[in-house]
Design a protein around this motif. Structure first.
Motif, PDB file in Angstrom:
ATOM      1  N   ILE A 219       0.774  -1.043   0.097  1.00  0.00           N
ATOM      2  CA  ILE A 219       0.001   0.032   0.084  1.00  0.00           C
ATOM      3  C   ILE A 219       0.866   1.230   0.047  1.00  0.00           C
ATOM      4  O   ILE A 219       1.739   1.437   1.006  1.00  0.00           O
ATOM      5  N   SER A 220       0.924   1.982  -0.936  1.00  0.00           N
ATOM      6  CA  SER A 220       1.749   3.176  -1.265  1.00  0.00           C
ATOM      7  C   SER A 220       1.205   4.272  -0.095  1.00  0.00           C
ATOM      8  O   SER A 220       0.416   4.261   0.516  1.00  0.00           O
ATOM      9  N   HIS A 225      -2.367   7.492   3.399  1.00  0.00           N
ATOM     10  CA  HIS A 225      -2.723   8.648   3.849  1.00  0.00           C
ATOM     11  C   HIS A 225      -4.270   8.939   3.513  1.00  0.00           C
ATOM     12  O   HIS A 225      -4.993   9.319   4.381  1.00  0.00           O
ATOM     13  N   TYR A 226      -4.652   8.232   2.473  1.00  0.00           N
ATOM     14  CA  TYR A 226      -5.952   8.483   2.202  1.00  0.00           C
ATOM     15  C   TYR A 226      -7.000   7.628   3.209  1.00  0.00           C
ATOM     16  O   TYR A 226      -8.010   7.975   3.651  1.00  0.00           O
ATOM     17  N   TYR A 267      -1.397  -5.019  -4.620  1.00  0.00           N
ATOM     18  CA  TYR A 267      -1.379  -3.545  -4.198  1.00  0.00           C
ATOM     19  C   TYR A 267      -2.650  -3.212  -3.962  1.00  0.00           C
ATOM     20  O   TYR A 267      -3.603  -3.662  -4.418  1.00  0.00           O
ATOM     21  N   VAL A 268      -2.777  -2.212  -2.791  1.00  0.00           N
ATOM     22  CA  VAL A 268      -4.260  -1.599  -2.641  1.00  0.00           C
ATOM     23  C   VAL A 268      -4.241  -0.442  -3.451  1.00  0.00           C
ATOM     24  O   VAL A 268      -3.524   0.504  -3.607  1.00  0.00           O
ATOM     25  N   ILE A 269      -5.562  -0.208  -3.816  1.00  0.00           N
ATOM     26  CA  ILE A 269      -6.073   1.062  -4.536  1.00  0.00           C
ATOM     27  C   ILE A 269      -6.851   1.817  -3.798  1.00  0.00           C
ATOM     28  O   ILE A 269      -7.760   1.002  -2.854  1.00  0.00           O
ATOM     29  N   ILE A 318      -0.186   5.263  -6.680  1.00  0.00           N
ATOM     30  CA  ILE A 318      -1.024   4.168  -6.238  1.00  0.00           C
ATOM     31  C   ILE A 318      -0.165   3.057  -6.419  1.00  0.00           C
ATOM     32  O   ILE A 318      -0.406   2.298  -5.349  1.00  0.00           O
ATOM     33  N   HIS A 319       0.742   2.569  -7.138  1.00  0.00           N
ATOM     34  CA  HIS A 319       1.260   1.491  -7.532  1.00  0.00           C
ATOM     35  C   HIS A 319       2.648   1.476  -6.837  1.00  0.00           C
ATOM     36  O   HIS A 319       3.300   0.549  -7.164  1.00  0.00           O
TER      37      HIS A 319
END
Length: 320
Positions: A219-220, A225-226, A267-269, A318-319
């Motif tokens: 997770i970036s 932060h989002y 990965y999480v979006i 995101i990635h």
């Protein structure tokens, strides 16, 4: 277990459950999220919508142990955890394990039990262990509690306190089937119950292997932060008396990592966070007007929260 294997395992479970349960695609996905993330689920809906059927179908898809407890006001904590009894034959005390020692536990109508009995689940749900007469016993892996309750009926019930609700990773509302689904249900159950012939499709070891991998999902910083912005916004909302706690934010992170994994991503979006916000956070906030609060009001607050928080773009990493 590789990513492709995880997807295949999840698909096998979902396909198997759908042999019995009509519709409820999102609900089945959420149950898989809970199982893989070692979480627990509270199914809340009116009687007859298939809560127990869904729980049994998931349990039978897993080649593990399944136990069901019908919660009633006279249910005792020892009825759940087990007791030590004196064996005259052996001349010593023996332990008789309760239904808590299983892989999937269906706690049917959990809000009908007294708070004392409800609290007997707290240690097992949080720490995966049970302490009886000073002896601590570890529970099996995986261990999943699927609890059900009726949101309408209040007579003879004991509402779950916030501390108990917080032990559930997800709170799910199934809803009524569509007209087409209703017809399919009648056809499917017209002559026999398909649950009777349902076979297991995955092993306990498969689920444990999946539980050891999901934490590696990336997770970036921007997406992280989002997630935190969404959590903090619940604490600032005018209609919220008690916002999401740090444990709630950890639960949301865990849920979105598993959800991303089941979608075939490492990965999480942001869409994962949007998808999981209501089932993970809905029961973790307390509205300012608590009397007569309906689920739709909680959902409306969370919809506002998601609408107020800026969504990071792909260019923001995101990635990454």
């Amino acid at each position: 277990m590789e990513l492709l294997q995880i997807q295949q395992t999840a698909t096998r479970i979902k396909t198997n459950v759908k042999q019995v349960v009509v519709g409820q695609e999102d609900t089945i996905d959420l149950l898989l999220v809970a199982m893989v993330s070692s979480g627990h689920v509270l199914l809340e809906d009116v009687p007859g919508t298939g809560k127990t059927l869904l729980a049994k179908s998931l349990a039978k898809s897993l080649a593990g142990d399944f136990k069901r407890i019908q919660f009633t006001p006279d249910l005792l904590p020892s009825d759940i955890t087990g007791i030590h009894f004196y064996s005259q034959q052996k001349g010593e005390f023996e332990f008789r394990p309760g239904p808590i020692f299983t892989n999937v536990l269906l706690a049917d109508e959990i809000n009908r039990a007294t708070p004392r009995t409800q609290s007997s689940l707290l240690e097992s749900m949080e720490e995966r262990q049970v302490t009886i007469d000073g002896n601590t016993r570890t529970l099996a892996k995986p261990f999943l509690v699927i609890a059900t309750q009726n949101p309408i009926e209040s007579q003879g019930t004991f509402p779950l306190p916030e501390a108990q609700l917080d032990r559930f990773l997800l709170k799910i509302h199934m809803g009524y089937p569509t007209r087409e689904q209703g017809i399919e249900i009648l056809k499917r159950f017209k002559s026999a119950n398909p649950l009777d012939t349902l076979q297991s499709v995955v092993t306990v070891e498969d689920i444990v292997a999946m539980q050891q991998i999901y934490s590696e999902v990336e997770i970036s910083d921007d997406v992280l932060h989002y997630l935190i912005d969404v959590v903090e916004k619940t604490r600032e909302h005018n209609n919220v008396a008690l916002g999401v706690s740090p444990r709630g934010s950890q639960a949301l992170l865990k849920a979105v990592q598993v959800f991303a994994l089941l979608q075939g991503r490492t990965y999480v979006i942001p869409d994962d966070i949007k998808k999981m916000t209501k089932p993970v956070l809905g029961h973790r906030i307390v509205l300012a007007q608590r009397i007569g609060v309906k689920q739709g009001e909680v959902d409306a607050v969370l919809t506002e929260v998601l609408g107020q928080v800026p969504v990071p773009t792909e260019k923001a990493g995101i990635h990454a």
